[in-house]
Design an enzyme around this catalytic site. Structure first.
Site, PDB file in Angstrom:
ATOM      1  N   ASN A 166      81.064  96.524 147.123  1.00  0.00           N
ATOM      2  CA  ASN A 166      82.281  95.989 146.487  1.00  0.00           C
ATOM      3  C   ASN A 166      82.688  96.902 145.336  1.00  0.00           C
ATOM      4  OD1 ASN A 166      80.954  95.021 143.947  1.00  0.00           O
ATOM      5  ND2 ASN A 166      79.778  93.868 145.472  1.00  0.00           N
ATOM      6  N   ASP A 187      76.705  89.137 149.152  1.00  0.00           N
ATOM      7  CA  ASP A 187      76.139  87.875 149.661  1.00  0.00           C
ATOM      8  C   ASP A 187      75.396  88.086 150.980  1.00  0.00           C
ATOM      9  OD1 ASP A 187      76.970  86.247 147.570  1.00  0.00           O
ATOM     10  OD2 ASP A 187      79.005  86.165 148.371  1.00  0.00           O
ATOM     11  N   LYS A 226      72.533 106.845 162.870  1.00  0.00           N
ATOM     12  CA  LYS A 226      73.948 106.575 162.614  1.00  0.00           C
ATOM     13  C   LYS A 226      74.557 105.832 163.801  1.00  0.00           C
ATOM     14  CE  LYS A 226      78.192 108.933 161.482  1.00  0.00           C
ATOM     15  NZ  LYS A 226      78.918 110.179 161.603  1.00  0.00           N
ATOM     16  N   PRO A 250      69.250  87.059 149.205  1.00  0.00           N
ATOM     17  CA  PRO A 250      68.762  86.074 148.235  1.00  0.00           C
ATOM     18  C   PRO A 250      69.774  85.925 147.106  1.00  0.00           C
ATOM     19  CG  PRO A 250      67.599  88.166 147.993  1.00  0.00           C
ATOM     20  CD  PRO A 250      68.449  88.288 149.219  1.00  0.00           C
ATOM     21  N   ASP A 251      69.889  84.716 146.568  1.00  0.00           N
ATOM     22  CA  ASP A 251      70.756  84.513 145.398  1.00  0.00           C
ATOM     23  C   ASP A 251      69.882  84.735 144.159  1.00  0.00           C
ATOM     24  OD1 ASP A 251      72.171  83.387 143.180  1.00  0.00           O
ATOM     25  OD2 ASP A 251      73.545  82.527 144.650  1.00  0.00           O
ATOM     26  N   ILE A 252      70.107  85.849 143.488  1.00  0.00           N
ATOM     27  CA  ILE A 252      69.210  86.267 142.402  1.00  0.00           C
ATOM     28  C   ILE A 252      69.281  85.306 141.220  1.00  0.00           C
ATOM     29  CG2 ILE A 252      68.686  88.131 140.771  1.00  0.00           C
ATOM     30  CD1 ILE A 252      69.916  90.033 142.992  1.00  0.00           C
ATOM     31  N   VAL A 253      70.499  84.997 140.786  1.00  0.00           N
ATOM     32  CA  VAL A 253      70.641  84.155 139.595  1.00  0.00           C
ATOM     33  C   VAL A 253      70.090  82.747 139.868  1.00  0.00           C
ATOM     34  CG1 VAL A 253      73.011  83.224 139.859  1.00  0.00           C
ATOM     35  CG2 VAL A 253      72.194  83.893 137.613  1.00  0.00           C
ATOM     36  N   PHE A 261      77.994  84.883 136.429  1.00  0.00           N
ATOM     37  CA  PHE A 261      79.400  85.289 136.404  1.00  0.00           C
ATOM     38  C   PHE A 261      80.053  84.807 137.688  1.00  0.00           C
ATOM     39  CE2 PHE A 261      80.621  88.254 132.962  1.00  0.00           C
ATOM     40  CZ  PHE A 261      79.455  88.156 132.219  1.00  0.00           C
ATOM     41  N   LYS A 313      79.622  76.412 141.009  1.00  0.00           N
ATOM     42  CA  LYS A 313      78.500  77.370 140.895  1.00  0.00           C
ATOM     43  C   LYS A 313      77.573  77.009 139.749  1.00  0.00           C
ATOM     44  CE  LYS A 313      80.923  81.035 143.113  1.00  0.00           C
ATOM     45  NZ  LYS A 313      81.767  82.191 142.994  1.00  0.00           N
TER      46      LYS A 313
HETATM   47  O1  C5P Z   1      78.324  83.043 144.421  1.00  0.00           O
HETATM   48  P1  C5P Z   1      78.893  84.168 143.645  1.00  0.00           P
HETATM   49  O2  C5P Z   1      78.534  85.516 144.188  1.00  0.00           O
HETATM   50  O3  C5P Z   1      80.330  84.087 143.289  1.00  0.00           O
HETATM   51  O4  C5P Z   1      78.137  83.964 142.230  1.00  0.00           O
HETATM   52  C1  C5P Z   1      78.275  84.845 141.239  1.00  0.00           C
HETATM   53  C2  C5P Z   1      77.050  84.793 140.349  1.00  0.00           C
HETATM   54  O5  C5P Z   1      75.860  84.730 141.124  1.00  0.00           O
HETATM   55  C3  C5P Z   1      76.919  86.067 139.542  1.00  0.00           C
HETATM   56  O6  C5P Z   1      76.259  85.736 138.351  1.00  0.00           O
HETATM   57  C4  C5P Z   1      76.079  86.948 140.426  1.00  0.00           C
HETATM   58  O7  C5P Z   1      75.408  87.944 139.688  1.00  0.00           O
HETATM   59  C5  C5P Z   1      75.131  85.936 141.021  1.00  0.00           C
HETATM   60  N1  C5P Z   1      74.651  86.254 142.369  1.00  0.00           N
HETATM   61  C6  C5P Z   1      73.320  86.584 142.550  1.00  0.00           C
HETATM   62  N2  C5P Z   1      72.834  86.829 143.796  1.00  0.00           N
HETATM   63  C7  C5P Z   1      73.642  86.745 144.878  1.00  0.00           C
HETATM   64  C8  C5P Z   1      75.001  86.403 144.710  1.00  0.00           C
HETATM   65  C9  C5P Z   1      75.480  86.174 143.443  1.00  0.00           C
HETATM   66  O8  C5P Z   1      72.583  86.669 141.564  1.00  0.00           O
HETATM   67  N3  C5P Z   1      73.158  86.996 146.063  1.00  0.00           N
END
Ligand code: C5P
Length: 425
Positions: A233, A301, A311, A329-332, A347, A361
């Site tokens: 992105n 995501d 390739k 994985p969703d890190i936050v 964020f 969120k």
């Molecule tokens: O769900 P979305 O991507 O909009 O959420 C944004 C927040 O979640 C940000 O703080 C981003 O750094 C965190 N995030 C994350 N891991 C992911 C997706 C989003 O930590 N896979």
């Protein structure tokens, strides 16, 4: 409380230091954030930078002399002193500091400083031995006792080859600290207030995060499709880097886990470079526990379910190619779910229904605060130097909010760190 510099009348004084070349950039930054800027050069400063350069950047005539009948026929020096909301001198040399500390009025800039009731701020710049000389340090103290706010100096390599304290702060830093200083002092300092300057000192020497560990993610992640292609992105990383700089400046031990960006590591920040979301999570977990986690990265995501070792080739027919993606994985959320969870800030970059998505969120990821911005807003968000955001945090009855107007990411970072520090204490 907004620290926007928008509409502020800034009298930018430039004295005779090699750092004067950076003042052109400072003038631009001030203009970009909506300040009205008028420049005064000392005689010596003109050996380093020309009035024409500053005139072109500010669109205003540049003043250089007290005894210039033509200039005085326009806005005279007393009118100029009254016009200013802020006098900002960058660079301020040892000699200028000495003259100001003793109330001299022997050129236009010193006369203006004596005549003005505006907030007076300076960014000293000189050789390290000159800065450390007891005379200069005494002058700095004396200036602060008159109500001056000193920004810096920074320490490091000097133009003369020395290493030590005396470097002028970078223009971005001066700009951010100016915004933060003005925000922390809602009214201008009058002569009556002078002598009571501890508040000014506090605002620049704020070490309220000393002893705290802060982990910040920044930038995009890249998810490989094959050895040469990836999903990613437009995140530039600027907001996360500004937050890391602001936290470190306030005494925190900062680990910045960064996706691929082209930014310099802020001073005193430990940086771990990663590429993919999975690597980012590993690096974050290795940096925990901490007191505060700020998830500023634009984490992809999804990643490709299978990364092709070779390739990917076009087929011989015109058939479409289907990629199967799997969730990252969703890190936050992972950090916020830990038993030893830190104060967790997320964020949310949104293109529609900002409030609804941010509130969702906040609850779903169990965050303590979310910083939401509308990335469709012109001049803000991804890649831009500026941003406008709304903060949301859980309240007793409903979600609480605070909107912060369009301003530089550095200035915004200062306010965000204020809000975070208030909750970490
Ligand atoms: O769900 P979305 O991507 O909009 O959420 C944004 C927040 O979640 C940000 O703080 C981003 O750094 C965190 N995030 C994350 N891991 C992911 C997706 C989003 O930590 N896979």
């Amino acid at each position: 409380m907004s620290t926007s510099l928008f509409g502020k009348r800034v009298l930018l004084g430039i004295s005779a230091g090699i750092a004067a070349y950076k003042s052109a950039h400072l003038a631009r930054l001030l203009k970009k954030t909506g300040c009205e800027v008028r420049v005064v050069l000392t005689e010596g400063a003109q050996a380093f930078i020309t009035p024409l350069t500053l005139q072109a950047l500010t669109g205003e005539p540049v003043r250089t002399s007290l005894l210039d009948p033509e200039a005085e026929a326009g806005m005279g020096h007393i009118e100029l002193a009254k016009w200013a909301d802020v006098v900002l001198i960058a660079p301020a040399t040892a000699d200028l500091m000495a003259r100001l500390a003793h109330g001299h009025a022997d050129d236009l800039l010193t006369t203006l400083c004596l005549a003005t009731e505006a907030r007076c701020i300076m960014a000293p710049a000189m050789n390290q031995a000159m800065w450390r000389h007891p005379a200069t340090l005494a002058n700095a103290e004396r200036l602060e006792s008159f109500g001056w706010t000193l920004l810096g100096p920074d320490a490091g390599d000097q133009a003369c080859g020395d290493v030590g304290p005396g470097r002028m702060l970078e223009p971005e830093d001066i700009h951010a600290r100016l915004a933060a200083t003005l925000a922390s002092l809602s009214k201008p300092l009058s002569h009556v207030d002078r002598g009571r300057s501890s508040v000014a000192r506090e605002s620049i020497d704020n070490r309220d995060l000393a002893g705290k560990r802060v982990v910040i993610t920044a930038g995009p992640t890249r998810e490989a499709l094959d050895p040469v292609r990836y999903l990613s992105n437009h995140s530039s990383g600027k907001m996360g880097y500004a937050l890391a700089a602001a936290c470190a400046a306030r005494g925190a031990r900062v680990t910045l886990v960064s996706g691929p960006v082209s930014l310099e590591t802020p001073a005193a920040v430990e940086r771990i470079d990663v590429v993919s979301a999975e690597e980012m999570l590993d690096a974050v977990e290795s940096a925990l526990p901490c007191d505060c986690f700020i998830g500023c990265a634009a984490v992809a995501d999804y990643r490709s379910a299978e990364v092709s070792p070779q390739k990917l080739k076009k087929g011989n027919d015109d058939a479409d190619l289907t990629l199967r993606l799997t969730r990252n994985p969703d890190i936050v959320a992972t950090v916020a779910a830990r038993a030893d969870r830190p104060f967790t800030v997320g964020f949310a970059a949104e293109t529609q229904s900002l409030e609804a998505h941010a509130a969702d969120k906040l609850a779903r990821k169990r965050l303590d605060m979310i910083v939401a911005n509308d990335v469709t807003l012109a001049g803000a968000g991804f890649g831009s130097d500026d941003n406008a955001v709304t903060l949301f945090w859980p309240g007793e009855a409903a979600t609480q909010r605070e909107s912060l107007s369009l301003q530089s990411k550095q200035a915004l970072a200062e306010i965000l760190v204020d809000r975070i520090a208030a909750r970490l204490a």
